[in-house]
Design a protein around this motif. Sequence first.
Motif, PDB file in Angstrom:
ATOM      1  N   LEU A 168      48.561  40.993  26.593  1.00 32.23           N
ATOM      2  CA  LEU A 168      49.981  41.071  26.927  1.00 32.23           C
ATOM      3  C   LEU A 168      50.656  39.712  26.774  1.00 32.23           C
ATOM      4  N   PRO A 169      51.975  39.682  26.665  1.00 30.32           N
ATOM      5  CA  PRO A 169      52.689  38.398  26.593  1.00 30.32           C
ATOM      6  C   PRO A 169      52.421  37.492  27.786  1.00 30.32           C
ATOM      7  N   THR A 170      52.074  38.073  28.925  1.00 35.53           N
ATOM      8  CA  THR A 170      51.762  37.278  30.115  1.00 35.53           C
ATOM      9  C   THR A 170      50.397  36.611  30.025  1.00 35.53           C
ATOM     10  N   GLY A 171      49.587  36.974  29.017  1.00 34.11           N
ATOM     11  CA  GLY A 171      48.236  36.447  28.898  1.00 34.11           C
ATOM     12  C   GLY A 171      47.181  37.335  29.511  1.00 34.11           C
ATOM     13  N   LEU A 172      47.597  38.348  30.263  1.00 33.44           N
ATOM     14  CA  LEU A 172      46.635  39.289  30.838  1.00 33.44           C
ATOM     15  C   LEU A 172      46.098  40.217  29.749  1.00 33.44           C
ATOM     16  N   LEU A 173      44.922  40.739  29.986  1.00 36.09           N
ATOM     17  CA  LEU A 173      44.291  41.672  29.055  1.00 36.09           C
ATOM     18  C   LEU A 173      44.436  43.080  29.612  1.00 36.09           C
ATOM     19  N   ARG A 174      45.142  43.935  28.885  1.00 29.14           N
ATOM     20  CA  ARG A 174      45.347  45.317  29.351  1.00 29.14           C
ATOM     21  C   ARG A 174      44.297  46.227  28.734  1.00 29.14           C
ATOM     22  N   LEU A 175      43.600  46.946  29.596  1.00 30.67           N
ATOM     23  CA  LEU A 175      42.611  47.931  29.180  1.00 30.67           C
ATOM     24  C   LEU A 175      43.148  49.326  29.434  1.00 30.67           C
ATOM     25  N   THR A 176      42.975  50.214  28.461  1.00 27.23           N
ATOM     26  CA  THR A 176      43.292  51.627  28.648  1.00 27.23           C
ATOM     27  C   THR A 176      41.981  52.385  28.745  1.00 27.23           C
ATOM     28  N   LEU A 177      41.810  53.101  29.856  1.00 26.23           N
ATOM     29  CA  LEU A 177      40.592  53.856  30.132  1.00 26.23           C
ATOM     30  C   LEU A 177      40.948  55.335  30.158  1.00 26.23           C
ATOM     31  N   GLY A 178      40.296  56.126  29.329  1.00 25.43           N
ATOM     32  CA  GLY A 178      40.616  57.549  29.240  1.00 25.43           C
ATOM     33  C   GLY A 178      39.393  58.418  29.438  1.00 25.43           C
ATOM     34  N   GLY A 179      39.635  59.721  29.499  1.00 29.39           N
ATOM     35  CA  GLY A 179      38.528  60.653  29.633  1.00 29.39           C
ATOM     36  C   GLY A 179      38.913  61.899  30.393  1.00 29.39           C
ATOM     37  N   GLU A 180      38.180  62.966  30.134  1.00 31.74           N
ATOM     38  CA  GLU A 180      38.457  64.257  30.763  1.00 31.74           C
ATOM     39  C   GLU A 180      38.302  64.214  32.276  1.00 31.74           C
ATOM     40  N   GLN A 181      37.484  63.309  32.782  1.00 34.88           N
ATOM     41  CA  GLN A 181      37.229  63.284  34.222  1.00 34.88           C
ATOM     42  C   GLN A 181      38.409  62.727  35.019  1.00 34.88           C
ATOM     43  N   LEU A 182      39.435  62.230  34.356  1.00 27.53           N
ATOM     44  CA  LEU A 182      40.648  61.818  35.062  1.00 27.53           C
ATOM     45  C   LEU A 182      41.516  63.015  35.441  1.00 27.53           C
ATOM     46  N   ARG A 183      41.253  64.169  34.838  1.00 26.04           N
ATOM     47  CA  ARG A 183      42.010  65.378  35.123  1.00 26.04           C
ATOM     48  C   ARG A 183      41.527  66.042  36.415  1.00 26.04           C
ATOM     49  N   SER A 184      42.251  67.065  36.843  1.00 19.04           N
ATOM     50  CA  SER A 184      41.820  67.858  37.990  1.00 19.04           C
ATOM     51  C   SER A 184      40.573  68.660  37.616  1.00 19.04           C
ATOM     52  N   VAL A 185      39.588  68.663  38.506  1.00 21.73           N
ATOM     53  CA  VAL A 185      38.357  69.420  38.287  1.00 21.73           C
ATOM     54  C   VAL A 185      37.987  70.113  39.598  1.00 21.73           C
ATOM     55  N   PHE A 186      37.837  71.405  39.552  1.00 18.76           N
ATOM     56  CA  PHE A 186      37.495  72.185  40.739  1.00 18.76           C
ATOM     57  C   PHE A 186      38.501  71.864  41.849  1.00 18.76           C
ATOM     58  N   CYS A 187      38.009  71.427  43.026  1.00 18.48           N
ATOM     59  CA  CYS A 187      38.922  71.107  44.120  1.00 18.48           C
ATOM     60  C   CYS A 187      39.334  69.646  44.113  1.00 18.48           C
ATOM     61  N   VAL A 188      38.903  68.901  43.110  1.00 16.17           N
ATOM     62  CA  VAL A 188      39.189  67.467  43.052  1.00 16.17           C
ATOM     63  C   VAL A 188      40.471  67.242  42.265  1.00 16.17           C
ATOM     64  N   PRO A 189      41.479  66.576  42.858  1.00 15.02           N
ATOM     65  CA  PRO A 189      42.714  66.327  42.121  1.00 15.02           C
ATOM     66  C   PRO A 189      42.504  65.301  41.022  1.00 15.02           C
ATOM     67  N   GLY A 190      43.394  65.314  40.049  1.00 15.72           N
ATOM     68  CA  GLY A 190      43.365  64.274  39.035  1.00 15.72           C
ATOM     69  C   GLY A 190      43.712  62.930  39.642  1.00 15.72           C
ATOM     70  N   LEU A 191      43.390  61.873  38.927  1.00 17.92           N
ATOM     71  CA  LEU A 191      43.679  60.537  39.418  1.00 17.92           C
ATOM     72  C   LEU A 191      45.175  60.389  39.659  1.00 17.92           C
ATOM     73  N   ALA A 192      45.536  59.812  40.809  1.00 16.70           N
ATOM     74  CA  ALA A 192      46.940  59.638  41.163  1.00 16.70           C
ATOM     75  C   ALA A 192      47.098  58.334  41.919  1.00 16.70           C
ATOM     76  N   ASN A 193      48.315  57.851  41.964  1.00 18.09           N
ATOM     77  CA  ASN A 193      48.612  56.706  42.822  1.00 18.09           C
ATOM     78  C   ASN A 193      49.994  56.879  43.412  1.00 18.09           C
ATOM     79  N   SER A 194      50.214  56.245  44.567  1.00 14.36           N
ATOM     80  CA  SER A 194      51.475  56.413  45.274  1.00 14.36           C
ATOM     81  C   SER A 194      52.195  55.103  45.525  1.00 14.36           C
ATOM     82  N   GLY A 195      51.487  53.990  45.497  1.00 14.32           N
ATOM     83  CA  GLY A 195      52.103  52.708  45.793  1.00 14.32           C
ATOM     84  C   GLY A 195      52.049  51.760  44.612  1.00 14.32           C
ATOM     85  N   PHE A 196      52.880  50.726  44.661  1.00 10.97           N
ATOM     86  CA  PHE A 196      52.937  49.789  43.545  1.00 10.97           C
ATOM     87  C   PHE A 196      51.676  48.938  43.441  1.00 10.97           C
ATOM     88  N   ASP A 197      50.891  48.847  44.510  1.00 10.33           N
ATOM     89  CA  ASP A 197      49.704  47.999  44.496  1.00 10.33           C
ATOM     90  C   ASP A 197      48.411  48.786  44.694  1.00 10.33           C
TER      91      ASP A 197
END
Length: 284
Positions: free
Chosen positions: A49-78
Amino acid sequence: MTSRPVNELPPLDGSGPIRSKHVAAVRHRPDIRPPWVLRRVELTAREVLPTGLLRLTLGGEQLRSVFCVPGLANSGFDDVLVVCLPDPDAAPLPARISPHPLRGPAPVSPGYALRDYTIANLLHDPSGECVAVQIDVVRHAGGRFADWAEEAPLGAELDVLNPRMMRLLPRTGRIVAVGDDAAQPALEGLLRHSAGGQAGPSGVVLMPHPPGPGNERLRVERLPEPGSVTARLVELAKEEPEAYFWLAAESSRVTAWRRALIEAGLSKDQVQFSGYWKLGKPQR
């Protein structure tokens, strides 16, 4: 019998009802403590990134909802993604998502080290399912995960855990947020949430790489040189005596910043401080 979705979360501004029993109410930031969910992802993209940080994109089917487990989510900025780093001799983790959320200690084998990284972005498909998560890594030699982030080939697999705690935006009218390079993703997230039309606090953000002057709610200033940060914080404490202060940087620095704010007259529950890394001990 009907059931409520396990990933039902309150609004980001903390104004709505909090229905999970795993919630600890605090004066300024209600938090949600979800169960652990272990997921296996793969490295799909890497970008400096322009800030010098290294951005990684991590993907995969296991990020989705599976059975009773919700997909990955976040609610706060941190909110953070917990990366599981194995020693070469550590027993391997399960190769698939756990079909049931796990509580208690993190479900990893001895020999695994856990590292927290702020969630920079969640990427979704048209149906709303999470398909990728992005994290930003400070580039430095000798860091266990920093080395992996630089050297791992695309397609390399990684085990991750969902945020161990998700904090909502502060229930207060004013906020002062201050952070160094390691906190840049969280501060950018705060600016996005503030500009997204959701109710939230107004105030001041001090960051090392300002993306602009801010927005109608949050004014952005460049983080002063290390020797001048404390003085600026004391000034802001006098200007904003009722504000909530969010501090994130090197451990000894944020401890000193918090001490200065308390001595300036703020109460302890007005100040959240997080040591994102330690001098001589790479963590992020």
